[in-house]
Enzyme design. Structure first.
Site, PDB file in Angstrom:
ATOM      1  CG  ASN A 125       4.437  -7.509   8.464  1.00  0.00           C
ATOM      2  OD1 ASN A 125       4.299  -6.685   8.988  1.00  0.00           O
ATOM      3  ND2 ASN A 125       5.732  -7.599   7.331  1.00  0.00           N
ATOM      4  NE  ARG A 185       9.172  -6.301   9.529  1.00  0.00           N
ATOM      5  CZ  ARG A 185      10.393  -6.631   8.221  1.00  0.00           C
ATOM      6  NH1 ARG A 185      11.317  -6.998   8.589  1.00  0.00           N
ATOM      7  NH2 ARG A 185      10.554  -5.736   7.494  1.00  0.00           N
ATOM      8  CB  CYS A 198      -0.742  -5.889   5.059  1.00  0.00           C
ATOM      9  SG  CYS A 198       0.899  -5.416   4.848  1.00  0.00           S
ATOM     10  CG  ASN A 247      -2.615  -1.038   1.286  1.00  0.00           C
ATOM     11  OD1 ASN A 247      -2.541  -1.699   0.326  1.00  0.00           O
ATOM     12  ND2 ASN A 247      -2.149  -1.899   2.055  1.00  0.00           N
TER      13      ASN A 247
END
Ligand SMILES: N[C@@H](CCC[C@H](N)C(=O)O)C(=O)O
Length: 323
Positions: free
Chosen positions: A234, A254, A262, A125
């Site tokens: 993550n 993270r 995400c 993103n």
């Protein structure tokens, strides 16, 4: 004098329109507590120009060197200060866009800091938001080439619902294997695995309904999983959506915590879920902040989704980082 004259090197958008520049300091703070405008020479002063954007409410502050009066000292401390949602501007991450080397075909070099000041190699993103900021700066949509720590990545900025709400596609590159699973995950999973998009991910497929996924205590599980990897990780929890080729995803990032979306996590989830036979090569990933589309093409992940400009901010002269 190191600083350029205010605005001398700042190219304002020419053909694209959207939110206007504002001059501000974070509300409710005294000047001594506000954000620093510090040059890499050690000098302070001048202005700092920052854009705030989000992709599915995964929000980023983008600071382009070409918009500044002179070189800025951008590092973990500035990222923490600016990203703080109470005493700063608030964001999941800070992206510093620097000029590529002469002769490079890239448009911008991306340096990403998570909200806690840690560095990340890439963000699906974030890179889309950076591409939108670069396209606005040059006054034209189209191809924007970004060099991230994870490598050279091509994006395409296309018209959306308004000049500040566009669609950005990025080829995030090959989806590789992530680190070995560090420890058993602290929840019952149907399948789990890791993936590497430049940044590391662990994806867990849970035997739950989308409604039950919302009840999982990610604030408890996320930090435990992140801290079981030396470099952090993550964490994406997924369940198949009611429709074919749909995944419902929640993420613990993270260096940030729970976020609303995400992009690299959506790609990691799509690739692993495809390998588990859950979905085909074209996947819609639904997250709390909205949905993205991921296409898996010859081992690469291509991500499509919206990017929205929220504000263009000019931090006033005299704002001081040291507090
Ligand atoms: N939200 C981003 C990922 C940002 C970096 C991540 N927190 C990390 O440390 O790897 C995305 O959209 O990919």
């Amino acid at each position: 004098m190191i600083l350029g004259s205010p605005g001398s090197s700042h190219r304002r958008p020419t053909t694209m329109r959207g939110p206007c520049w504002t001059s501000c300091s974070p509300s409710g703070t005294s000047p001594a507590e506000t954000v620093v405008v510090r040059r890499s020479t050690g000098e302070t002063g001048g202005h700092m120009r920052i854009s705030k954007l989000h992709g599915l409410r995964n929000d980023f502050l983008v600071l382009l060197d070409e918009h500044q009066d002179g070189p800025l000292d951008v590092g973990p401390e500035l990222a923490r200060r600016l990203c703080d949602r109470r005493s700063g501007l608030g964001a999941d991450g800070l992206i510093h866009g620097t000029r590529p080397d002469a002769g490079s075909d890239a448009d911008v070099v991306m340096h990403l800091f998570n909200a806690d000041g840690s560095r990340a190699e890439v963000s699906g993103n974030g890179i889309r938001c950076l591409a939108q900021a670069v396209a606005r700066s040059r006054g034209a949509e189209g191809r924007v080439v970004v060099v991230a720590d994870s490598g050279r990545r091509e994006t395409v900025v296309r018209p959306g619902t308004s000049p500040s709400d566009v669609v950005v596609e990025v080829d995030l590159g090959p989806v590789g294997p992530g680190p070995g699973l560090a420890a058993p995950l602290p929840l019952a999973v149907k399948e789990s695995g890791t993936a590497d998009l430049g940044n590391p991910h662990v994806v867990a497929w849970l035997d739950l309904s989308p409604g039950d996924l919302r009840q999982v205590d990610l604030a408890q599980i996320g930090p435990a999983v992140e801290s079981s990897y030396p470099e952090g990780i993550n964490l994406e929890l997924i369940v198949p959506g009611p429709d074919p080729d749909v995944l419902v995803l929640r993420v613990w990032e993270r260096g940030v915590g729970i976020t609303e979306a995400c992009g690299s996590g959506a790609c990691a989830a799509a690739a692993l879920a495809h390998g588990w036979g859950l979905v085909g090569p074209k996947v819609r990933v639904e997250m709390p902040g909205g949905a993205v589309d991921v296409e898996l093409v010859e081992g690469r992940a291509v991500l499509h989704g919206p990017s929205v400009l929220v504000a263009e901010i000019e931090l006033r002269e005299g704002a001081v980082l040291d507090g």
